[in-house]
Design a protein around this motif. Structure first.
Motif, PDB file in Angstrom:
ATOM      1  N   ASP A  12     -11.026 126.568  87.383  1.00 29.37           N
ATOM      2  CA  ASP A  12     -12.271 125.870  87.718  1.00 29.37           C
ATOM      3  C   ASP A  12     -13.465 126.405  86.936  1.00 29.37           C
ATOM      4  O   ASP A  12     -14.617 126.104  87.265  1.00 29.37           O
ATOM      5  N   ILE A 177      -7.885 129.044  91.257  1.00 25.57           N
ATOM      6  CA  ILE A 177      -9.136 128.390  91.636  1.00 25.57           C
ATOM      7  C   ILE A 177      -9.986 129.405  92.382  1.00 25.57           C
ATOM      8  O   ILE A 177      -9.626 129.811  93.489  1.00 25.57           O
ATOM      9  N   TRP A 185     -18.746 126.715  81.424  1.00 26.43           N
ATOM     10  CA  TRP A 185     -18.935 125.444  80.720  1.00 26.43           C
ATOM     11  C   TRP A 185     -20.207 124.709  81.094  1.00 26.43           C
ATOM     12  O   TRP A 185     -20.504 123.666  80.510  1.00 26.43           O
ATOM     13  N   LEU A 188     -22.972 122.524  78.682  1.00 25.16           N
ATOM     14  CA  LEU A 188     -22.452 122.591  77.308  1.00 25.16           C
ATOM     15  C   LEU A 188     -21.821 121.264  76.881  1.00 25.16           C
ATOM     16  O   LEU A 188     -20.967 121.228  76.002  1.00 25.16           O
ATOM     17  N   ARG A 189     -22.254 120.171  77.485  1.00 26.96           N
ATOM     18  CA  ARG A 189     -21.707 118.867  77.121  1.00 26.96           C
ATOM     19  C   ARG A 189     -21.631 118.683  75.600  1.00 26.96           C
ATOM     20  O   ARG A 189     -22.594 118.938  74.891  1.00 26.96           O
ATOM     21  N   GLY A 190     -20.469 118.215  75.150  1.00 27.84           N
ATOM     22  CA  GLY A 190     -20.293 117.935  73.727  1.00 27.84           C
ATOM     23  C   GLY A 190     -20.010 119.152  72.875  1.00 27.84           C
ATOM     24  O   GLY A 190     -19.933 119.051  71.651  1.00 27.84           O
ATOM     25  N   GLU A 192     -17.416 120.519  72.105  1.00 27.70           N
ATOM     26  CA  GLU A 192     -16.229 120.375  71.260  1.00 27.70           C
ATOM     27  C   GLU A 192     -16.538 119.726  69.909  1.00 27.70           C
ATOM     28  O   GLU A 192     -15.762 119.874  68.966  1.00 27.70           O
ATOM     29  N   VAL A 197      -9.738 122.141  67.947  1.00 27.09           N
ATOM     30  CA  VAL A 197      -9.241 122.796  69.146  1.00 27.09           C
ATOM     31  C   VAL A 197      -7.733 122.956  69.046  1.00 27.09           C
ATOM     32  O   VAL A 197      -7.035 122.111  68.489  1.00 27.09           O
ATOM     33  N   LEU A 209      -6.891 128.683  74.933  1.00 31.32           N
ATOM     34  CA  LEU A 209      -7.516 127.552  74.264  1.00 31.32           C
ATOM     35  C   LEU A 209      -8.544 128.083  73.268  1.00 31.32           C
ATOM     36  O   LEU A 209      -9.323 128.992  73.610  1.00 31.32           O
ATOM     37  N   TYR A 211     -11.438 127.007  70.404  1.00 36.45           N
ATOM     38  CA  TYR A 211     -12.298 126.181  69.588  1.00 36.45           C
ATOM     39  C   TYR A 211     -12.647 126.965  68.329  1.00 36.45           C
ATOM     40  O   TYR A 211     -13.084 128.112  68.415  1.00 36.45           O
TER      41      TYR A 211
ATOM     42  N   LEU B  11     -12.169 119.693  80.285  1.00 37.33           N
ATOM     43  CA  LEU B  11     -12.051 121.151  80.335  1.00 37.33           C
ATOM     44  C   LEU B  11     -13.002 121.741  81.362  1.00 37.33           C
ATOM     45  O   LEU B  11     -12.702 122.773  81.977  1.00 37.33           O
ATOM     46  N   ASP B  12     -14.133 121.095  81.577  1.00 35.34           N
ATOM     47  CA  ASP B  12     -15.057 121.579  82.603  1.00 35.34           C
ATOM     48  C   ASP B  12     -14.781 120.947  83.967  1.00 35.34           C
ATOM     49  O   ASP B  12     -15.609 121.044  84.870  1.00 35.34           O
ATOM     50  N   PRO B 175      -9.476 118.604  76.081  1.00 33.66           N
ATOM     51  CA  PRO B 175     -10.325 119.738  75.678  1.00 33.66           C
ATOM     52  C   PRO B 175     -11.722 119.297  75.265  1.00 33.66           C
ATOM     53  O   PRO B 175     -12.161 119.556  74.148  1.00 33.66           O
ATOM     54  N   ILE B 176     -12.390 118.634  76.177  1.00 31.97           N
ATOM     55  CA  ILE B 176     -13.766 118.179  75.944  1.00 31.97           C
ATOM     56  C   ILE B 176     -14.637 118.618  77.118  1.00 31.97           C
ATOM     57  O   ILE B 176     -14.137 118.816  78.232  1.00 31.97           O
ATOM     58  N   ILE B 177     -15.928 118.760  76.843  1.00 32.76           N
ATOM     59  CA  ILE B 177     -16.877 119.193  77.868  1.00 32.76           C
ATOM     60  C   ILE B 177     -17.757 117.998  78.205  1.00 32.76           C
ATOM     61  O   ILE B 177     -18.550 117.544  77.382  1.00 32.76           O
ATOM     62  N   LEU B 178     -17.629 117.479  79.432  1.00 32.72           N
ATOM     63  CA  LEU B 178     -18.390 116.287  79.823  1.00 32.72           C
ATOM     64  C   LEU B 178     -19.758 116.636  80.423  1.00 32.72           C
ATOM     65  O   LEU B 178     -20.705 115.888  80.266  1.00 32.72           O
ATOM     66  N   GLY B 179     -19.831 117.725  81.129  1.00 31.18           N
ATOM     67  CA  GLY B 179     -21.130 118.175  81.629  1.00 31.18           C
ATOM     68  C   GLY B 179     -21.584 117.545  82.936  1.00 31.18           C
ATOM     69  O   GLY B 179     -22.468 118.081  83.594  1.00 31.18           O
ATOM     70  N   ARG B 183     -16.275 116.710  90.049  1.00 31.90           N
ATOM     71  CA  ARG B 183     -15.333 117.786  89.724  1.00 31.90           C
ATOM     72  C   ARG B 183     -14.100 117.696  90.619  1.00 31.90           C
ATOM     73  O   ARG B 183     -14.226 117.512  91.830  1.00 31.90           O
ATOM     74  N   TRP B 185     -12.014 120.362  91.058  1.00 28.15           N
ATOM     75  CA  TRP B 185     -11.656 121.663  91.651  1.00 28.15           C
ATOM     76  C   TRP B 185     -12.637 122.166  92.699  1.00 28.15           C
ATOM     77  O   TRP B 185     -12.388 123.211  93.314  1.00 28.15           O
ATOM     78  N   ASP B 186     -13.752 121.489  92.901  1.00 31.73           N
ATOM     79  CA  ASP B 186     -14.746 121.994  93.845  1.00 31.73           C
ATOM     80  C   ASP B 186     -14.143 122.211  95.221  1.00 31.73           C
ATOM     81  O   ASP B 186     -13.396 121.370  95.725  1.00 31.73           O
ATOM     82  N   VAL B 207      -3.854 119.805  77.557  1.00 34.22           N
ATOM     83  CA  VAL B 207      -3.058 120.800  78.266  1.00 34.22           C
ATOM     84  C   VAL B 207      -2.568 120.171  79.574  1.00 34.22           C
ATOM     85  O   VAL B 207      -3.373 119.703  80.381  1.00 34.22           O
TER      86      VAL B 207
END
Lengths: 213, 213
Positions: A12, A177, A185, A188-190, A192, A197, A209, A211, B11-12, B175-179, B183, B185-186, B207
């Motif tokens: 998480d 978890i 993270w 940090l949008r974007g 990648e 990767v 993983l 980058y 990834l996030d 493997p991307i960060i959406l921001g 979520r 896993w919360d 993954v």
């Protein structure tokens, strides 16, 4: 002279834990987060000074070896050095004993004004108040052409990532978890974009993983 | 009669995206989140009815095939069905056209009182207001001894996970960060306890991680 980051995070996304107590200053969760890394032969040799050859030698150890290779200087936050946990100890010299595993100049980002501390084995702690760019320039100036590692914690790492200063980010994702802590993270949008990767799973269940650019 | 979940997350940790527009109701980010899954031969056959054999046949496709195997009934939230996006359309029958890929009874969790909708190809949508336990009992009663899938979205999945009802959780981590988004896993600290975990990386960079018990 790449700028590198290596961190252990939970599934998480937490790179710190919250169950520390006076009797257990790292906490149970920290042990679970870094268990696979601590189990490696490289960690045992480099951090515990265990030369017996004990420890795992698989995928986790490959990344543990890479962690220590070709690093000429390190930058870390005040929290990673331990100032937050030991605010009133004038003799505090970090968590790592008399002979820290870094074996290079280490720049600790802090507003405290302190003289450098020279440790055994080649590690010297320098205490500086600086922007990520300024700190990186200082570190690169003494890195002898080798890489600079941004050691942590996650808030420090994120500042360097947001500034676009990191060339390679390796995370070891433990499949647990945690539910609370500091997220790597966030905001940090974007990230990648501009990196390639790759990823690999270890025998331990940890997902590595990377980058890189 | 296992209870299974399969989701794509970033990834996030986000399982939903936030850049939808009237012209692009799924958004660019959704396309990036599910790109590797949509590229598989199985997805093209099952969802796009493309029998040409096009599509990837590697690790991602292995999980895409498993997604559709041995499912006797599905449970999904109102948001996944599309009620949130189409609140005023009395003829809304989901995102999937006249012949949805489920090919089994699908229980949509909603407070709306609606008659079942029988689609082509074996899919019937039932609309129920029920707790996770009650919904699961209804689904298992018509699953013919096969597995029940909790389809999504993440809020629905999390409710079933928190109730301890899920036997197998597969996530494809892009493997991307959406921001931003919802979520997965919360509020699931310690979820891993009681499960074994395995993971595998795909050619696409995704993954695949599986908790099972």
């Amino acid at each position: 002279m790449a700028v590198r980051v290596d961190l252990n995070i939970s599934l998480d996304g937490f790179a710190t834990t919250t169950d520390q107590t006076p009797d257990n200053p790292f906490g149970e969760d920290w042990g679970r987060l870094v268990a696979a890394y601590v189990a490696t032969r490289t960690f045992k040799e480099r951090v515990f000074k265990d030369k017996s050859g004990a420890g795992t030698t698989g995928v986790d150890d490959k990344y543990a070896r890479a962690y220590f290779e070709n690093i000429g200087a390190e930058i870390m936050g005040a929290g990673m050095f331990g100032f937050n946990n030991h605010p009133d100890d004038p003799d505090w010299k970090g968590w790592w004993g008399d002979e820290p595993p870094f074996q290079c100049p280490v720049f600790v980002l802090t507003h405290r004004q302190m003289a450098p501390i020279e440790m055994l084995g080649g590690t010297t702690f320098h205490f500086i108040s600086a922007s990520p760019e300024e700190a990186l320039a200082k570190a690169q100036a003494v890195a002898g052409g080798k890489d600079v590692r941004i050691g942590g914690g996650p808030t420090t790492v994120r500042a360097f990532l947001k500034a676009g200063l990191v060339d390679q980010l390796h995370v070891g994702i433990a499949p647990i978890i945690l539910g609370s802590g500091i997220r790597l993270w966030d905001d940090l949008r974007g990230l990648e974009l501009g990196y390639s990767v790759r990823s690999e799973t270890a025998e331990s269940g940890v997902v590595h993983l990377i980058y890189s650019r």
